[in-house]
Design a protein around this motif. Structure first.
Motif, PDB file in Angstrom:
ATOM      1  N   ILE A   1       0.776  -1.078  -0.071  1.00 44.92           N
ATOM      2  CA  ILE A   1       0.030   0.098  -0.103  1.00 44.92           C
ATOM      3  C   ILE A   1       0.752   1.415   0.009  1.00 44.92           C
ATOM      4  N   SER A   2       2.324   1.351   0.110  1.00 46.94           N
ATOM      5  CA  SER A   2       3.093   2.477  -0.018  1.00 46.94           C
ATOM      6  C   SER A   2       3.267   2.894  -1.441  1.00 46.94           C
ATOM      7  N   ASN A   3       3.205   4.013  -1.713  1.00 44.51           N
ATOM      8  CA  ASN A   3       3.587   4.377  -2.980  1.00 44.51           C
ATOM      9  C   ASN A   3       3.957   6.192  -2.662  1.00 44.51           C
ATOM     10  N   ALA A   4       4.748   6.485  -3.832  1.00 41.67           N
ATOM     11  CA  ALA A   4       5.202   7.961  -3.509  1.00 41.67           C
ATOM     12  C   ALA A   4       4.315   8.914  -2.951  1.00 41.67           C
ATOM     13  N   LYS A   5       3.192   8.653  -3.045  1.00 43.35           N
ATOM     14  CA  LYS A   5       2.087   9.839  -2.715  1.00 43.35           C
ATOM     15  C   LYS A   5       1.427   9.408  -1.408  1.00 43.35           C
TER      16      LYS A   5
ATOM     17  N   VAL B   1      10.158   3.041  -3.692  1.00 42.57           N
ATOM     18  CA  VAL B   1       9.295   4.143  -3.392  1.00 42.57           C
ATOM     19  C   VAL B   1       9.672   5.547  -2.822  1.00 42.57           C
ATOM     20  N   VAL B   2      10.698   5.384  -1.880  1.00 42.69           N
ATOM     21  CA  VAL B   2      11.308   6.388  -1.263  1.00 42.69           C
ATOM     22  C   VAL B   2      12.143   7.110  -2.381  1.00 42.69           C
ATOM     23  N   LYS B   3      12.915   6.603  -3.151  1.00 41.56           N
ATOM     24  CA  LYS B   3      13.598   7.289  -4.498  1.00 41.56           C
ATOM     25  C   LYS B   3      12.620   7.874  -5.189  1.00 41.56           C
ATOM     26  N   GLU B   4      11.403   7.289  -5.462  1.00 43.28           N
ATOM     27  CA  GLU B   4      10.289   8.243  -6.223  1.00 43.28           C
ATOM     28  C   GLU B   4       9.853   9.330  -5.570  1.00 43.28           C
ATOM     29  N   TYR B   5       9.733   9.150  -4.333  1.00 41.09           N
ATOM     30  CA  TYR B   5       9.106  10.337  -3.461  1.00 41.09           C
ATOM     31  C   TYR B   5       9.978  11.546  -3.601  1.00 41.09           C
TER      32      TYR B   5
END
Length: 233
Positions: free
Chosen positions: A6-10, A45-49
């Motif tokens: 459920i984690s994504n950059a948003k 995901v953190v990189k994309e954030y």
């Protein structure tokens, strides 16, 4: 039961960020670093954030210094610079970070507060560790301190201070004293949680910032379910 990713950059839950570090409140189901499942890891995901937030062109640097089990929630710290990563690695390797976990169990321990010492032997085929009272071949010493901090309607909340960092240490040691963590089928709890999580949360992490040399005391908010809500201070 499979865990939902459920984690994504948003929707990432950022606890702390500066030029050198970023701390995330990991959700159950996220894997910290890529594995054989092929699922997108939290590191990506953190990189994309970071790429989006700071409008960075090209690749974003991110170093993984420690991990949490996939069904576990709570604090994970990443290095944003190549300068910070080896220092962060050294800090965790030398046990200079104070790690405090919260665990929900159904069976109250016989002693309200105790130091547990076991020898853990890992079975890689089962991806499981077994706790022994005495040293056995290929085992590693595991130490933790726990105390009962809250009685719920049907469960008990334990606060666990981790003294060593062994594979599935808290899960294996609590099972060894007859107190498996809620939802943890692998370690003896009788039923799973609906989302595949276990009620083990990396609640607090304290350490000296590897670059700024200031004390950082990070606290991860509890997951949003009825049991964890009942545990809130």
């Amino acid at each position: 039961m499979s865990l939902k990713i459920i984690s994504n950059a948003k929707n990432l839950q950022v606890i702390y960020e500066d030029n050198h570090l970023i701390a995330i409140n990991k959700r159950a189901g996220d894997i910290v670093q890529g594995d054989k499942t092929g699922d997108a890891p939290l590191s990506e995901v953190v990189k994309e954030y970071l790429k989006t937030k700071h409008n960075k062109p090209g690749n974003v640097y991110l170093g993984v210094a420690h991990r949490l089990d996939r069904p576990t929630t709570g604090i994970v710290v990443f290095a944003k610079t190549s300068k910070a990563l080896p220092r962060l690695n050294k800090l965790f390797a030398e046990k200079d970070a104070k790690k405090t976990y919260w665990a929900v169990v159904q069976q109250c321990p016989e002693t309200a507060q105790e130091t547990l010492v076991h020898w853990l032997k890992r079975n890689t085929k089962q991806n499981k560790s077994y706790a022994h009272i005495k040293e056995v071949a290929e085992s590693k010493k595991a130490i933790l301190e726990y105390k009962v901090i809250k009685k719920l309607d049907r469960y008990f909340l334990l606060e666990v201070d981790l003294k060593t960092g062994r594979h599935h240490q808290i899960r294996a040691q609590l099972t060894a004293i007859g107190c498996p963590i809620k939802g943890d089928l692998k370690y003896g709890f009788d039923r799973s949680n609906k989302d595949g999580s276990i009620h083990l949360h990396a609640r607090q992490l304290s350490f000296i910032h590897p670059v700024k040399k200031e004390l950082l005391n990070l606290i991860a908010p509890l997951p949003n379910d009825s049991i964890w809500k009942a545990c809130s201070p």
